[in-house]
Structures are given as C-alpha cells and as structure tokens.
Write an enzyme that holds these catalytic residues in place. Structure first.
Site, PDB file in Angstrom:
ATOM      1  N   ARG A  41      13.482 -13.948 -16.174  1.00  0.00           N
ATOM      2  CA  ARG A  41      12.922 -14.118 -17.522  1.00  0.00           C
ATOM      3  C   ARG A  41      13.890 -13.660 -18.612  1.00  0.00           C
ATOM      4  NH1 ARG A  41       6.518 -12.524 -16.920  1.00  0.00           N
ATOM      5  NH2 ARG A  41       5.767 -14.667 -16.654  1.00  0.00           N
ATOM      6  N   LYS A 206      -5.902 -16.298  -4.513  1.00  0.00           N
ATOM      7  CA  LYS A 206      -7.302 -16.576  -4.833  1.00  0.00           C
ATOM      8  C   LYS A 206      -7.585 -18.015  -5.250  1.00  0.00           C
ATOM      9  CE  LYS A 206      -8.885 -12.082  -6.456  1.00  0.00           C
ATOM     10  NZ  LYS A 206      -9.243 -11.437  -7.736  1.00  0.00           N
ATOM     11  N   GLY A 356       5.736 -17.092 -12.212  1.00  0.00           N
ATOM     12  CA  GLY A 356       5.164 -15.967 -11.492  1.00  0.00           C
ATOM     13  C   GLY A 356       5.759 -15.811 -10.105  1.00  0.00           C
ATOM     14  N   GLY A 380       0.484 -17.774 -15.504  1.00  0.00           N
ATOM     15  CA  GLY A 380      -0.785 -18.159 -16.130  1.00  0.00           C
ATOM     16  C   GLY A 380      -0.594 -19.233 -17.190  1.00  0.00           C
TER      17      GLY A 380
END
Ligand code: 3PG
Ligand code: MG
Length: 399
Positions: A41, A206, A356, A380
């Site tokens: 990043r 998830k 991510g 996200g």
C-alpha cells in the site's frame, strides 16, 4: 462522472502550494516486532506523491493505521511507515507526532517546496470516524487547514464515511490521485461488460462478509469458484458434514438458495486438507470434501480441487479473485492458495486481485505481482464497489 484528477491539479501548477493527500497506509504489522510485513500500500501511492514532489508542492500526507479507538495508541503509530515511505521515495519524510496539534502545525508550516510530511494516525482522533456530523466536521476543518488542495489516493478507505475521506473534500478543491483513478477504471470494467468467460474466485473465512458481492456477481459471471473458510458453509448446504471446520450455521439456507438459483455455476471443493488443530504442526491429511472426519477441520482446498479450479480458469477472459483458499500463512495449508494464484496468473485472462488478504498472499507467497493485471489495494472497498454501492469517498470527489 465529473471527477477532477491529479493531472488537472498539476496543470493548474502546484509549485509552492500546500497539498493534502489522503493515502491508505494501513499496512499489516508483525504482531511481535511491529515491523511492516507488506509495504504494497505504501508503494501504491508513490506515483501520486512523486508527481506532486516533482512539481514542487508542499505535500502533507494523512492516513489511518489499524483501528485505534479515537485516542493515541503507540502500537498504531505511523512513525515506522514514515520511515519506509521515505526510503521508497528516496527523500526524507517529516513526521508529525500528532494529527492536527502543535506538532502537525509546525511540521506542515516548515515544509519547503517539494517536501513531504506525514501526520500521525488519523484515528487517534475521535472526529475521524465519528457518526456525529458536527464532531467529524470540526476535525475535518482542522485537517483541511493543512492544504489548499486535497488529493484522495486512499482507495482502500473510500468506502468509509470518515472525516478525511468524506468531509475534507467538501472543504477544499479536490482531485483523485493516480491510484484511485486506476482502481476505479479497472473495477468499473468488471461491473460493466467484462470479456467472457468471466470467472470469479472467492475465498476468505466468512460467507456473510461476501454475501452481497456474491448476490451482485452471480448473474454476471460464468463460473464462481469457492474456497477458503467459507466453502464449508456451502458444503454443509450440500448436505455434507464438515467436522470442526469454520461454519456459519445461519448462512446454510442462504448458500442452498444461491446454489439453486444458479445451477452448475458455483464450483465447490471436492477435496480438502483437514487437520486435527488450527496449527502449522497439526496432523493433517487430504480427505474427500464429503468425508471430513468429525474431529477435523478443513484448513485448505485439496490438490484435486486445485486442478479442477485451474481447469475452470483456463480459457477465462476475465478473472476476479478475492480471498485466500486456505490458511496460507501456515506452510502446510498454503498449497491451495498458491495453486489457484498460479493458475490465475498463467491464465491469459485479464486478472484482478481484490485487495486485503489475497493481495498479501500474492506477495507473501513470492508470486510475481506483474503476472496479474491489477492488484487492488482495497479489500472492503473493492468488494463494495463490485456490489454497486455508492462509495462515500468517490461520491465526495464527484462534484
Ligand atoms: C482496510 O484495510 O480495509 C482499509 O484500510 C480500511 O480499514 P478499515 O476496515 O479499518 O476501515
Ligand atoms: Mg477492512
């Protein structure tokens, strides 16, 4: 869309002008040593910073790191990031030990033309993330005081309605940085008319985190390959026992519905690496996905699944990948992620890696970053973009 860009700002001339840049320097840190484990990043924001420095701007960079609770917390200091940024830029980065206090003011005031300052973590201030508009506004007023123009290059944070992302651009002439532009350009091809076959690979722990993006993508894709911790809830929905694997019981019905809605589109693992504990030293074996022993948990997809996924990826024209296929941080459970990543890299498709963990996996496994079309810096943010949501940070740049 009427977003003004860094090139528009450069064309106005920035020599001697103060420019405030919002970056996403939220890099992963080693839990023991606090050192930066992946500087992707930081590198991603260099083109924007170098352009501003080269044009003689006085550049103040701000960012969040981790999730401190609105007050200073040394483990989330940006100091070491300032050091790494300076190394990569090949120029010193002046570090302010607070965000909008005395240190920040004097550091910004002292900047010469073509010099760079980094402010301490935005989230050391409750105003950054506050839901209270007035509290955010007063923090945004102070931040905006550090620039005559604002450049947003924090793609990873554009889905946050935070002061530095959403309220500051309302107070200053605002421009999209090179990274934000490139991310939006790439991701918009995926929400538009991507070349077919279009194959999406999803992993991560998830189903609930990915449900909205699965709903949005399912009608658009030719194939949806599912691995990672979330595959066990799908396997359960197929009627298989999953032992002690990660399971979201309340999502089983939802997974069943998704599979019924798009028969044949969703591809699940046929074998998994099952271990007797969540540990790199645990006893483990490859087992059939419909035969996971009751005392074992799946920590990776198996070799037959990797081969099947690779076959589905071969011949794809567009691929989007988000989420590791297993616990790649532990060597015995990294083969699935590596195998799928290599199949994606070697596919000949236009390939996009959604930020991510999957971006971190590419680098941690030592894969060649340039063999992917685009590696997003947003986790996200890229998912919410693909869901078709309005992103506050992009909306704020659009007027
Ligand atoms: C991220 O890493 O997802 C971005 O930097 C945003 O951070 P956040 O999820 O803590 O808002
Ligand atoms: Mg996040």
């Amino acid at each position: 869309m009427s977003i003004r860009t860094l090139d528009d700002l450069l064309a106005e001339g920035v020599s001697g002008r103060r420019v405030l840049v919002r970056a996403d320097l939220n890099v992963p840190l080693d839990k023991q040593t606090g050192s930066i484990t992946d500087d992707g990043r930081i590198r991603a924001v260099l083109p924007t910073l170098s352009a501003l420095i080269g044009a003689g701007a006085k550049v103040t960079v701000c960012s969040h790191l981790g999730r401190p609770k609105g007050a200073p917390d040394p483990q989330f200091s940006l100091r070491s990031v300032a050091g790494r940024l300076g190394e990569l830029l090949g120029a010193p980065v002046h570090f302010a030990t607070d965000t909008v206090g005395d240190s920040a003011r004097s550091t910004v005031d002292a900047l010469g033309d073509g010099e760079v300052a980094l402010l301490e973590n935005l989230r050391f201030n409750a105003g950054e993330t506050s839901k209270d508009e007035a509290e955010r506004a007063s923090f945004a007023d102070q931040l905006a005081g550090f620039g005559e123009a604002y450049v947003d290059d924090a793609f990873g944070a554009v889905h946050r309605k935070h002061a530095s992302v959403y309220d500051v651009p309302a107070r200053l002439p605002h421009f999209a940085g090179r990274l934000v532009l490139r991310e939006v350009e790439v991701l918009s091809t995926l929400t538009g008319e991507p070349e077919r076959p279009y194959v999406v690979v999803l992993g991560g722990s998830k189903v609930s985190d990915k449900l909205a993006v699965i709903e949005a993508l399912l009608p658009k894709v030719d194939r949806l390959l599912i691995g990672g911790g979330m595959c066990f809830t799908f396997l359960k929905a197929q009627g298989h026992e999953v032992g002690t694997s990660l399971l979201e019981e309340e999502m089983v019905e939802t997974c069943r519905n998704l599979m019924e809605r798009a028969p044949g589109k969703i591809l699940l693992p046929v074998d998994v690496v099952a271990a007797d504990a969540f540990s790199p030293d645990a006893t483990h074996d490859t087992v059939r996905a419909d035969g996971i022993p009751s005392h074992r948990l799946g920590l990776d997809i198996g070799p037959e699944t990797v081969a099947g996924f690779a076959a589905a990826l071969k011949g794809a024209r567009t691929i989007f990948w988000n989420g590791p296929m297993g616990v790649f941080e532990m060597a015995p459970f990294a083969h699935g992620t590596r195998g799928v990543a290599e199949a994606i890299a070697g596919s000949g498709a236009f390939t996009v890696v959604g930020g991510g963990d999957s971006a971190a996996a590419v680098r941690a496994l030592g894969l060649d970053e340039s063999s992917f079309g685009h590696i997003s810096t947003g986790g996200g943010a890229s998912l919410e973009y693909l869901e078709g949501k309005t992103l506050p940070g992009i909306a704020a740049l659009e007027n």
